[in-house]
Design a protein around this motif. Sequence first.
Motif, PDB file in Angstrom:
ATOM      1  N   SER A 156     -15.655  32.632  62.835  1.00 28.67           N
ATOM      2  CA  SER A 156     -15.838  33.198  61.156  1.00 28.67           C
ATOM      3  C   SER A 156     -14.864  33.611  60.533  1.00 28.67           C
ATOM      4  N   ILE A 157     -13.613  34.011  60.692  1.00 32.10           N
ATOM      5  CA  ILE A 157     -12.914  34.183  59.906  1.00 32.10           C
ATOM      6  C   ILE A 157     -11.722  33.230  59.799  1.00 32.10           C
ATOM      7  N   LYS A 158     -10.776  33.506  59.356  1.00 32.20           N
ATOM      8  CA  LYS A 158      -9.394  32.473  59.025  1.00 32.20           C
ATOM      9  C   LYS A 158      -8.658  32.865  58.208  1.00 32.20           C
ATOM     10  N   GLU A 159      -7.001  32.707  58.568  1.00 31.68           N
ATOM     11  CA  GLU A 159      -6.172  33.601  57.327  1.00 31.68           C
ATOM     12  C   GLU A 159      -5.025  32.495  57.448  1.00 31.68           C
ATOM     13  N   TYR A 160      -4.158  33.220  56.639  1.00 29.01           N
ATOM     14  CA  TYR A 160      -3.358  31.751  55.851  1.00 29.01           C
ATOM     15  C   TYR A 160      -2.132  33.206  55.516  1.00 29.01           C
ATOM     16  N   THR A 161      -1.248  32.268  55.970  1.00 25.89           N
ATOM     17  CA  THR A 161       0.056  33.358  55.463  1.00 25.89           C
ATOM     18  C   THR A 161       1.331  32.801  54.686  1.00 25.89           C
ATOM     19  N   ASN A 162       1.854  33.188  54.010  1.00 26.53           N
ATOM     20  CA  ASN A 162       3.433  32.609  53.348  1.00 26.53           C
ATOM     21  C   ASN A 162       2.587  31.795  52.419  1.00 26.53           C
ATOM     22  N   LEU A 163       2.013  31.975  52.289  1.00 28.67           N
ATOM     23  CA  LEU A 163       1.639  30.560  51.014  1.00 28.67           C
ATOM     24  C   LEU A 163       2.276  30.975  49.875  1.00 28.67           C
ATOM     25  N   ARG A 164       2.556  30.094  48.497  1.00 32.47           N
ATOM     26  CA  ARG A 164       3.107  29.381  48.127  1.00 32.47           C
ATOM     27  C   ARG A 164       2.855  29.573  46.726  1.00 32.47           C
ATOM     28  N   GLU A 165       3.710  30.653  45.493  1.00 33.72           N
ATOM     29  CA  GLU A 165       2.195  30.427  44.373  1.00 33.72           C
ATOM     30  C   GLU A 165       1.618  29.176  43.517  1.00 33.72           C
ATOM     31  N   GLY A 166       0.918  29.301  42.736  1.00 37.89           N
ATOM     32  CA  GLY A 166       0.021  28.007  42.564  1.00 37.89           C
ATOM     33  C   GLY A 166      -1.606  28.922  42.775  1.00 37.89           C
ATOM     34  N   ASN A 167      -2.281  27.512  42.044  1.00 39.26           N
ATOM     35  CA  ASN A 167      -4.188  27.723  42.310  1.00 39.26           C
ATOM     36  C   ASN A 167      -4.818  27.061  43.553  1.00 39.26           C
ATOM     37  N   TYR A 168      -5.543  27.905  44.742  1.00 40.10           N
ATOM     38  CA  TYR A 168      -6.251  28.055  45.397  1.00 40.10           C
ATOM     39  C   TYR A 168      -7.429  26.964  44.929  1.00 40.10           C
ATOM     40  N   THR A 169      -7.942  26.998  45.974  1.00 41.59           N
ATOM     41  CA  THR A 169      -9.307  27.225  46.033  1.00 41.59           C
ATOM     42  C   THR A 169     -10.491  26.599  47.799  1.00 41.59           C
ATOM     43  N   MET A 170     -10.517  28.361  48.147  1.00 42.35           N
ATOM     44  CA  MET A 170     -11.227  28.064  49.545  1.00 42.35           C
ATOM     45  C   MET A 170     -12.482  27.333  49.267  1.00 42.35           C
ATOM     46  N   LYS A 171     -13.085  26.438  50.264  1.00 42.81           N
ATOM     47  CA  LYS A 171     -14.488  25.522  50.233  1.00 42.81           C
ATOM     48  C   LYS A 171     -14.674  26.299  51.562  1.00 42.81           C
ATOM     49  N   ILE A 172     -15.954  26.539  51.531  1.00 41.38           N
ATOM     50  CA  ILE A 172     -16.544  26.751  53.597  1.00 41.38           C
ATOM     51  C   ILE A 172     -18.045  26.485  53.166  1.00 41.38           C
ATOM     52  N   LYS A 173     -18.420  25.134  54.614  1.00 39.55           N
ATOM     53  CA  LYS A 173     -19.551  25.514  54.714  1.00 39.55           C
ATOM     54  C   LYS A 173     -20.313  25.399  56.405  1.00 39.55           C
ATOM     55  N   ALA A 174     -21.494  25.785  56.479  1.00 39.83           N
ATOM     56  CA  ALA A 174     -21.527  25.791  57.284  1.00 39.83           C
ATOM     57  C   ALA A 174     -22.788  24.713  58.119  1.00 39.83           C
ATOM     58  N   LYS A 175     -23.176  24.580  59.379  1.00 39.35           N
ATOM     59  CA  LYS A 175     -24.090  24.236  60.039  1.00 39.35           C
ATOM     60  C   LYS A 175     -24.767  24.606  60.565  1.00 39.35           C
ATOM     61  N   ASN A 176     -25.864  24.939  60.957  1.00 35.38           N
ATOM     62  CA  ASN A 176     -27.099  25.671  61.727  1.00 35.38           C
ATOM     63  C   ASN A 176     -27.037  25.300  62.958  1.00 35.38           C
ATOM     64  N   SER A 177     -27.801  25.126  64.113  1.00 42.09           N
ATOM     65  CA  SER A 177     -27.629  24.643  65.394  1.00 42.09           C
ATOM     66  C   SER A 177     -28.948  23.405  65.217  1.00 42.09           C
TER      67      SER A 177
END
Length: 957
Positions: A701-722
């Motif tokens: 349940s954790i995610k890192e991104y490094t050295n991103l270029r400049e610009g517009n970003y959209t982080m999308k997440i979805k979950a799935k239960n058991s």
Amino acid sequence: MIKSYFIIGFFTLFSVALFGQVKDIGLPAIKNYKRTDYKGGTQNWNIDQDTNGNLYFANNSGLIKFDGSTWHKYSLPNSTAIRSLKIDDSGKIFVGGNNEFGFFKSNEKGELKYFSLSNLISKKDSKNINLIWRIHIYKGEVIFQSFTKVFFYKNEKLRFIDAPKKFQFSFLINKRLYFQDKSLGILEYKNGKLIAVPGSAFFNDKEIWAVFPLSTNKLILATLEKGLFISDGKSIKSWETEANSFIKKNTSLGGSIIKNKFIVLNTVLNGIIICDLNGKIIQHLNRQKGLQNNTVLTSFVDNKNNVWLGLDNGITFINENSPFTYFDYSYNIGTVYASVVHNNNLYVATNQGLFYHPWSKSFKDEPFYRIEGTIAQAWNIQVINNTLLCASNNGALVIEQNRVAKILDSKGYFGFKAIPKRPGYIIGESYNGFSVFKSAPDGINYVNQVAGFDQTTNTFEIELDENYLWLKKDNYLYQMTLSEDLKSFEFIKKHTGISSQRKGIGSLQSINNKVYFQTKNHFYRYSKEQEGFFEDKKISALFTKTPTLKALIEDAYGNLWYAYNESLGVLEKNLDGTYHQKEAPFSNLTGNLVNNYISINAIDPNNIFIGLTDGLTHYDSKISNSFITKPRAFIESFSFPEDTIITGNLTTDKEEFELPYSSNHVKFTFSSPTFENQENVMYSYKLEPFEENWRNWSTVSIKEYTNLREGNYTMKIKAKNSYGVESNVSEINFTISPPWYRHFLAYLTYFILILAAIYYTTNRIKVKIRTNKYYETIEQRRLYLEKESKIRHEQHELEKEIEKLKNDKLQIKILAKDKELVNNSLQVVKKNKVLNGIIQKIKDIDTHNLDDSTKSEFNKLHKSIVKEVNTDKSWKDLEKHIKNVHFDFLKRLKEKYPTISPRELDLSTYLLMNMSTKEIAEIMNISTGGVELARYRLRKKLGLNKKENLIGFLMSI
């Protein structure tokens, strides 16, 4: 008839399950959280839930938040314990402690910040706030109740009312607010005043911890030590029920209500009970049955009708909103291989023997009892010809009146089958083959061992049809025919496959009383007439959308249960003969099923037992699938080097976050307030436009991104239960600003500088062009003069070269003449040689015999020849010419060897001209031996050894 008897007889007994989710068979799934999990204090006094589904706990160390993935702790300024909490619709979390109360509210970064309300009270009054035990939201006001006062907060203003004597607790029931006072009984708050409820002084010596609405005009009141009471507004009396008897013994600490149908009652000594509105105990959960502590301080029903318990030491989650309950070690059973109901008892075959429990008695507190004499592996328990047979490691056993009545055979057995067309006969598969049994008036008796086959193991499947006994063992299928006397196998055939198109044999099963062979979800039957297998496409079509099957069982109602990848699914048969598929409800059983021993015991649609590796589960197929809800996914926090935004606490969605380029290292944490089988919740995400595809599902349940270029970003997440249900997509938009040297203003500055540079350069070029033109004119004049001078010099040099060429040409002509003269001289030398020879021959002629005239003429001839020879100066001319032709050679030779003599120079020249020794001797007027001696002396002077060629050496000079 027996089956119908149980369906009708016990349907009423367990009909409560049809009207609610709380079941009285087995235990619900329980998840305990220790203080080491949530990093807080031991005691948890109150629980509430926000609109996002996050849970909050009033804990001894402060406010504890649980988002489904991580725990967070927030403390009060004085680090006091929190005893009460309540969340309003705006997301404010109101809390109360010792002499302190207020609320937590998220700031613009999502951080929960505490705002004290106790500082709105004068110092005099604030000294006697005492413990805030209850918080209510009533008619737009937030009400904080302590033992001494009750505070009313609205529109940032605070007022209070003192307790007439001493408050106990307060209750908000059916939109009416009540307080218990030690002297005045129960008081109702109306129009800003506390009004005593007639007859409530009855409770002055009793401490009320909870009040539950029984109907519109009836209430149930739970006291600490005096039990449960019922009030209709006119009279109060003890609620004489099973639940009340339990509470009197174990002391009540309040409780909660589920769907206005079931009441959860907390106790000090013995966990909780859940009873219906008639006071009948449906469930009893304590430490022995899975709770980590028997003292329950508070209980809470969440938005999915599951129960949370705040314990004296820890937190517990109870998954009540599920059609599954469990029998585990607390019921004395281990791994379950089979189960059956017979003579009003539920029998369970386990790895520790055969156990039973009365089917008509409550399952709340009584464990399963072991059948004496079965302390060994029990593989199967079956009812055949109305006789209960147990196949175990101890042999084939007949069970009567909950004991081993008869041992049919002491060998270990795996199971039994009735033999078609042979009434009363049963075949049993043992550890070393097959045996035949027969029903008789005195019961079932052992007949004989079937000869001819002894390869059975505990990993086999067996079915019988009218013609053959079919056995699947490992990767082979055996087709066998019993002899007429059932003493041997007349025919045995071994099959390695059932289809030429599909290799392997998946499973062997009976469907609609017909034997089917399955491979890769294609079902085949055997044709005796064609002596081969043919596909039943109608049955195969039922499994086109299911995973690859490992085993299949048809229950008594025609439902087809199938196992795949350690999971379970079912095709439930409808009244019209069609099927509908269910897999999601059973996903939580994945990994807990007993491999190769799938056990399904469908007593009726409300009572289905499934064997597990750690016990037995009870499944009610009539309970609605509403417990399978769509999960919600949240980006809980958004972190970067300079800051952290706790987005999960934001009450409004911020459209976009702007980050400097120095913060292009970002981290996201995810959460999904899904608490059923929380360890199986998975996440998938992608960062657009950095990633095109969704990442694979993962529990991380954790995610890192490094050295991103400049610009517009959209982080999308979805979950799935058991259950495999996916959530909607949650997203966060953020922008990373470019570094200063790639910023818009920087590019504008670059553009201006470029224009200035172009302007400056253009002017400099113009000036340079004018200057260059001036200097170019001067340079052209200079170059013209230099060129003219150069031409004159070249002309002079050319004239000299022409003169030299003329001289060289003349010299060449001279040399050519010399060479010609040398040749001519050589010819003359040769001529003189010939003439000397003639002279010598003339001398040899005898002239005495000649007449005088002839003799005179002969002498004249002789003289003329001699004169010609003596007057010829060709030898001297030859030497002169030779020296002219080879002047350069002689010069170089003399310079290199100064001691060389003229005579040796002449010899060197002759040798260079490739003259023979004889020719050299004639020219130099010496003998041939003299020439050889002269050559030797020349070699010595030139410093040549014997192997070096003299002529070659001279030519190299």
